[in-house]
Design a protein around this motif. Structure first.
Motif, short mmCIF file in Angstrom:
data_model
loop_
_atom_site.label_atom_id
_atom_site.label_comp_id
_atom_site.label_asym_id
_atom_site.label_seq_id
_atom_site.Cartn_x
_atom_site.Cartn_y
_atom_site.Cartn_z
N PHE A 176 6.46 6.47 7.32
CA PHE A 176 6.18 6.80 8.46
C PHE A 176 4.74 6.50 9.02
N LEU A 177 3.88 6.98 8.08
CA LEU A 177 2.37 6.93 8.41
C LEU A 177 1.92 5.32 8.17
N GLY A 178 2.64 4.66 7.13
CA GLY A 178 2.40 3.38 7.10
C GLY A 178 2.80 2.48 8.42
N ILE A 179 3.85 2.53 8.79
CA ILE A 179 4.54 1.89 9.88
C ILE A 179 3.49 2.37 11.24
N VAL A 180 3.27 3.47 11.28
CA VAL A 180 2.26 3.55 12.38
C VAL A 180 0.97 2.97 12.45
N ALA A 181 0.44 2.74 11.00
CA ALA A 181 -0.92 2.00 10.75
C ALA A 181 -0.64 0.43 11.12
N ILE A 231 0.83 -1.15 -0.05
CA ILE A 231 -0.04 0.19 0.01
C ILE A 231 1.04 1.13 0.22
N VAL A 232 1.92 1.52 0.97
CA VAL A 232 2.94 2.44 0.83
C VAL A 232 3.45 2.62 -0.50
N MET A 278 10.71 14.38 -3.31
CA MET A 278 9.92 13.27 -3.08
C MET A 278 10.64 12.26 -2.05
N MET A 279 12.05 12.57 -1.72
CA MET A 279 12.50 11.81 -0.63
C MET A 279 11.81 12.09 0.83
N LEU A 280 11.59 13.26 0.90
CA LEU A 280 11.10 13.76 2.26
C LEU A 280 9.49 13.16 2.18
N VAL A 281 8.71 13.38 1.06
CA VAL A 281 7.16 13.09 0.88
C VAL A 281 7.40 11.32 1.35
N LYS A 282 8.04 10.44 0.67
CA LYS A 282 8.11 9.16 0.79
C LYS A 282 8.56 8.92 2.17
N ILE A 292 7.64 10.31 4.83
CA ILE A 292 6.36 10.52 5.77
C ILE A 292 5.35 9.61 5.54
N VAL A 293 5.27 9.22 4.14
CA VAL A 293 4.28 8.13 4.03
C VAL A 293 4.84 6.66 4.39
#
Length: 315
Positions: free
Chosen positions: A109-114, A67-68, A100-104, A106-107
């Motif tokens: 990080f949110l995936g690991i939290v989920a 998903i990430v 995009m490195m920073l955006v990826k 963040i994504v």
């Protein structure tokens, strides 16, 4: 068969978005579907609780991973397609990779939290702990974060691009690389100058590549022995010298001041090109033409001199 059919359809269009969506389906969605189908088949078997738990954790990790990857792929694809549709340069598209490195990150990080929330961990406590740690890290890395923020300023505001000739913080040269922390400039002398992004954005920056035309101002001094009649003719001589050249526009020529050792004329004209070599060629031609005109008219250029008057004293 369906994949081949869709591939033939999207390859025949000029739309970049359908190609991007097809790649996402082929590379990420199909493998994820295979894993989910196999997981559902395996769970129909009579398995022990421990093995079921292992399979649940495995399918959660695999699902979050894909998903990430799908989200990052779509985000990057949309940004690249949008920049190509706006006819952005290849250098700008490569520069976008830093964003995009920073955006990826963040994504991810949110995936690991989920994922951790799905596995039953107390996510709120973990995030609170990370928040406190993040504040400490931010205080310790203010300079790095400042350069990173200014990288985004350079990317979105576009004060300069790769290939531009600039003067930044007193350093002149051609921009070679725009990084997350530093920008590299190749100077006229040949050496590479590395400047922090925060120094570039906080100082006055001259971008010579975006110069539309060059304003030239110079002075001409003649001697005080020049007659009043010739002084009136000098502005016309200067105007003729400027207008005799191609690619430049005459603005004005005036008697500007009476100096200590010369009568000074101020001249302004415009070179209708930012090219420095073209400017120097035109200015050289103007000066040569002016020198010939003064020589023909008997006008002498002034240079610093001193005249001593000696008075004879009566004995």
């Amino acid at each position: 068969y369906a994949i081949r059919t869709i591939q033939q359809l999207v390859s025949g269009t000029d739309n970049l978005y359908d190609d991007m969506a097809f790649e996402a389906v082929k590379k990420f969605i199909l493998p994820l579907v295979y894993f989910i189908v196999n997981y559902n088949i395996i769970t129909e078997l009579n398995l022990g609780e421990r093995l079921k738990r292992i399979l649940q954790v495995a399918i959660a990790v695999i699902s979050i991973y894909y998903i990430v990857r799908i989200i990052n792929h779509l985000l990057e694809g949309v940004m690249v397609a949008t920049m190509k549709n706006r006819n952005e340069s290849p250098e700008r598209i490569r520069q976008m990779k830093g964003v995009m490195m920073l955006v990826k990150a963040i994504v991810w990080f949110l995936g690991i939290v989920a994922l951790m929330d799905n596995l039953g961990y107390d996510v709120a406590t973990i995030i609170a702990g990370l928040g406190i740690g993040g504040i400490a890290i931010a205080l310790a890395a203010q300079t790095i974060l400042g350069d990173l923020f200014n990288y985004f300023v350079i990317f979105f505001d576009k004060p300069f691009e790769i290939g531009d000739f600039v003067n930044a913080d007193g350093k002149s040269g051609t921009v070679e690389h725009i990084g997350i922390k530093t920008t590299r400039i190749r100077s006229v002398g040949g050496e590479q100058i590395v400047l922090a992004n925060s120094r570039i954005t906080s100082a006055a920056l001259h971008n010579f590549k975006r110069m539309e035309r060059r304003r030239v101002l110079f002075s001409v001094g003649v001697t005080y022995q020049t007659s009043a009649a010739l002084l009136k003719e000098i502005p016309g001589m200067v105007e003729s010298a400027v207008k005799a050249q191609k690619g430049i526009s005459f603005d004005r020529a005036h008697l500007a001041s009476l100096g200590d050792f010369s009568i000074n004329f101020e001249v302004v004209y415009f070179v209708e090109s930012p090219d420095y070599v073209l400017f120097m060629n035109a200015h050289q031609a103007v000066l040569q033409h002016l020198f010939e005109a003064f020589e023909s008219g008997g006008i002498s250029f002034a240079y610093p001199t001193q005249t001593l008057f000696l008075e004879e004293m009566e004995g």
